[in-house]
Design a protein around this motif. Structure first.
Motif, PDB file in Angstrom:
ATOM      1  N   GLU A 151      35.928  26.752  34.998  1.00 60.62           N
ATOM      2  CA  GLU A 151      35.586  27.668  33.908  1.00 60.62           C
ATOM      3  C   GLU A 151      34.505  28.646  34.339  1.00 60.62           C
ATOM      4  O   GLU A 151      34.550  29.832  33.986  1.00 60.62           O
ATOM      5  N   ALA A 209      36.054  31.222  36.649  1.00 64.30           N
ATOM      6  CA  ALA A 209      36.839  32.158  35.835  1.00 64.30           C
ATOM      7  C   ALA A 209      35.928  33.130  35.085  1.00 64.30           C
ATOM      8  O   ALA A 209      36.229  34.333  35.006  1.00 64.30           O
ATOM      9  N   ARG A 210      34.831  32.634  34.550  1.00 67.40           N
ATOM     10  CA  ARG A 210      33.904  33.500  33.804  1.00 67.40           C
ATOM     11  C   ARG A 210      33.330  34.595  34.710  1.00 67.40           C
ATOM     12  O   ARG A 210      33.314  35.769  34.337  1.00 67.40           O
ATOM     13  N   ASP A 254      36.114  37.072  35.704  1.00 66.74           N
ATOM     14  CA  ASP A 254      36.456  37.949  34.578  1.00 66.74           C
ATOM     15  C   ASP A 254      35.422  39.068  34.446  1.00 66.74           C
ATOM     16  O   ASP A 254      35.762  40.233  34.219  1.00 66.74           O
ATOM     17  N   ARG A 255      34.150  38.708  34.595  1.00 67.56           N
ATOM     18  CA  ARG A 255      33.084  39.713  34.535  1.00 67.56           C
ATOM     19  C   ARG A 255      33.206  40.694  35.697  1.00 67.56           C
ATOM     20  O   ARG A 255      32.990  41.897  35.532  1.00 67.56           O
ATOM     21  N   ARG A 294      35.949  41.522  37.299  1.00 66.50           N
ATOM     22  CA  ARG A 294      37.101  42.397  37.041  1.00 66.50           C
ATOM     23  C   ARG A 294      36.714  43.542  36.102  1.00 66.50           C
ATOM     24  O   ARG A 294      37.043  44.698  36.347  1.00 66.50           O
ATOM     25  N   ALA A 295      36.017  43.186  35.025  1.00 67.23           N
ATOM     26  CA  ALA A 295      35.626  44.202  34.045  1.00 67.23           C
ATOM     27  C   ALA A 295      34.654  45.207  34.660  1.00 67.23           C
ATOM     28  O   ALA A 295      34.809  46.421  34.485  1.00 67.23           O
ATOM     29  N   ASP A 350      41.195  37.952  42.462  1.00 69.07           N
ATOM     30  CA  ASP A 350      42.145  36.859  42.291  1.00 69.07           C
ATOM     31  C   ASP A 350      41.788  35.686  43.191  1.00 69.07           C
ATOM     32  O   ASP A 350      41.197  35.857  44.252  1.00 69.07           O
ATOM     33  N   TYR A 389      30.518  39.081  41.257  1.00 71.22           N
ATOM     34  CA  TYR A 389      30.086  39.684  39.989  1.00 71.22           C
ATOM     35  C   TYR A 389      28.770  40.436  40.190  1.00 71.22           C
ATOM     36  O   TYR A 389      28.615  41.576  39.759  1.00 71.22           O
TER      37      TYR A 389
END
Length: 159
Positions: free
Chosen positions: A18, A21-22, A25-26, A28-29, A40, A145
């Motif tokens: 998790e 993934a968090r 995700d950050r 990617r944004a 990925d 990130y």
């Protein structure tokens, strides 16, 4: 430029996956406006060969077949130690040089095959300590990130 993490072994569901993934995700944004995409995770199963040398060889072939064309960064405790700013400068340089992708490669329990390390563009160490693969993924995802925040001028990173 596409960013990928290629790893031997699969993470089980839980707080470690998790957290990876968090952070991804950050990344990617934050990476989209910076022309950094993907973030990925390409997971490959561990070899069941009878010797460490044979496992490393089989895992190397599996990893190499999964990597997109571009820069290859292997993770190994004997690699180069870079700070967050230096890693960010490398990512930025590769992007600005038109490199299509950067793959960060994490080996299995026996580590990476020496040939894969020798062929890589950079071998990166998070420490001379040996880390569990789940922790390496978390630390790498966080650094990716962090790189997007540094490049965008976000105050997340402090010197």
């Amino acid at each position: 430029m596409r960013i990928a993490i290629a790893a031997i072994g699969r993470m089980k569901k839980g707080p470690e996956s998790e957290l990876v993934a968090r952070y991804l995700d950050r990344a990617r944004a934050g990476g989209k406006p910076l022309a950094l995409t993907g973030f990925d995770v390409l997971e490959s199963t561990e070899s069941r060969a009878s010797s460490a040398a044979a496992r490393k060889d089989e895992e190397m072939r599996t990893l190499k077949s999964a990597l997109p064309d571009g820069v290859v960064v292997t993770l190994d405790e004997h690699g180069k130690s870079l700070g967050s700013m230096a890693l960010t400068r490398e990512l930025s340089r590769w992007r600005d040089d038109g490199r299509p992708a950067v793959s960060f490669v994490i080996g299995g329990a026996d580590g990476l095959h020496p040939d894969l390390i020798a062929e890589s563009d950079l071998t990166l160490s998070f420490s001379p300590l040996t880390w569990p693969h789940q922790m390496v993924r978390i630390m790498l995802a966080e650094q990716l990130y962090r790189a997007t925040t540094i490049l965008s001028g976000h105050p997340y990173h402090r010197e």
